[in-house]
Scaffold this motif. Structure first.
Motif, PDB file in Angstrom:
ATOM      1  N   ALA A   1       9.987   0.249   1.652  1.00  0.00           N
ATOM      2  CA  ALA A   1       9.380   1.581   1.618  1.00  0.00           C
ATOM      3  C   ALA A   1       7.975   1.452   2.182  1.00  0.00           C
ATOM      4  O   ALA A   1       7.141   0.721   1.640  1.00  0.00           O
ATOM      5  N   ILE A   2       7.721   2.135   3.290  1.00  0.00           N
ATOM      6  CA  ILE A   2       6.442   2.010   3.987  1.00  0.00           C
ATOM      7  C   ILE A   2       5.533   3.189   3.664  1.00  0.00           C
ATOM      8  O   ILE A   2       5.938   4.343   3.801  1.00  0.00           O
ATOM      9  N   ASP A   3       4.323   2.855   3.245  1.00  0.00           N
ATOM     10  CA  ASP A   3       3.273   3.843   3.008  1.00  0.00           C
ATOM     11  C   ASP A   3       2.427   3.875   4.283  1.00  0.00           C
ATOM     12  O   ASP A   3       1.575   3.011   4.495  1.00  0.00           O
ATOM     13  N   LYS A   4       2.684   4.849   5.133  1.00  0.00           N
ATOM     14  CA  LYS A   4       1.996   4.927   6.423  1.00  0.00           C
ATOM     15  C   LYS A   4       0.503   5.189   6.263  1.00  0.00           C
ATOM     16  O   LYS A   4      -0.292   4.714   7.066  1.00  0.00           O
ATOM     17  N   ILE A   5       0.128   5.917   5.230  1.00  0.00           N
ATOM     18  CA  ILE A   5      -1.288   6.256   5.040  1.00  0.00           C
ATOM     19  C   ILE A   5      -2.090   5.012   4.664  1.00  0.00           C
ATOM     20  O   ILE A   5      -3.141   4.742   5.238  1.00  0.00           O
ATOM     21  N   ARG A   6      -1.587   4.241   3.709  1.00  0.00           N
ATOM     22  CA  ARG A   6      -2.292   3.035   3.267  1.00  0.00           C
ATOM     23  C   ARG A   6      -1.941   1.802   4.100  1.00  0.00           C
ATOM     24  O   ARG A   6      -2.493   0.735   3.883  1.00  0.00           O
ATOM     25  N   GLU A   7      -0.967   1.955   4.977  1.00  0.00           N
ATOM     26  CA  GLU A   7      -0.493   0.856   5.826  1.00  0.00           C
ATOM     27  C   GLU A   7      -0.041  -0.338   4.983  1.00  0.00           C
ATOM     28  O   GLU A   7      -0.420  -1.476   5.209  1.00  0.00           O
ATOM     29  N   LYS A   8       0.805  -0.024   3.986  1.00  0.00           N
ATOM     30  CA  LYS A   8       1.366  -1.048   3.118  1.00  0.00           C
ATOM     31  C   LYS A   8       2.866  -0.827   2.995  1.00  0.00           C
ATOM     32  O   LYS A   8       3.360   0.263   3.255  1.00  0.00           O
ATOM     33  N   ALA A   9       3.542  -1.875   2.565  1.00  0.00           N
ATOM     34  CA  ALA A   9       4.997  -1.774   2.384  1.00  0.00           C
ATOM     35  C   ALA A   9       5.390  -2.343   1.027  1.00  0.00           C
ATOM     36  O   ALA A   9       4.825  -3.341   0.577  1.00  0.00           O
ATOM     37  N   LYS A  10       6.355  -1.690   0.386  1.00  0.00           N
ATOM     38  CA  LYS A  10       6.959  -2.212  -0.839  1.00  0.00           C
ATOM     39  C   LYS A  10       8.306  -2.795  -0.437  1.00  0.00           C
ATOM     40  O   LYS A  10       9.106  -2.122   0.211  1.00  0.00           O
TER      41      LYS A  10
END
Length: 128
Positions: free
Chosen positions: A106-115
């Motif tokens: 699951a990619i958080d595009k705003i924070r540029e992080k991935a779970k």
């Protein structure tokens, strides 16, 4: 030219590769394709051969639909068939240990992080 969906999926596969290498897996093949399906990644850990199905979603869509939930019965049959084809085509011994794992990203595009969630032996012991 690849679609945005394909680019996003490829990005997820790169994340999965980095994650798996960091966990000690050796990646031996990527995007093994046959007319009835594809295996995203094929790796090795010790003597075990692992086929990886990588599912990537935008984090904003994950609240209601986890990436791994997109693997239905038809997809499971196709994954099993393509894994068996790979084993036969590459002439692995009949007693070769193998499994199908799911890498859910699951990619958080705003924070540029991935779970990342790694579900081992997911197809035989479906935990979701």
């Amino acid at each position: 030219m690849p679609s945005e969906k394909r680019k996003f999926g490829d990005f997820g596969e790169k994340i999965a590769i980095n994650y798996l290498i960091g966990k000690g897996y050796q990646i031996i093949e990527q995007n093994y394709l046959k007319p009835w399906g594809e295996i995203d990644l094929i790796g090795r850990l010790r003597n075990n051969l692992i086929f990886f199905e990588v599912k990537t979603r935008d984090l904003k869509n994950v609240e209601h639909f986890l990436p791994e939930h997109s693997i239905d019965r038809r997809k499971i049959r196709n994954l099993q068939k393509i894994c068996e084809t790979y084993l036969n085509e590459k002439r692995y011994p009949v007693n070769q240990q193998w499994q199908i794992d799911v890498i859910s990203i699951a990619i958080d595009k705003i924070r540029e992080k991935a779970k990342i969630k790694h579900i081992e032996n997911a197809i035989w012991e479906k935990p979701y």
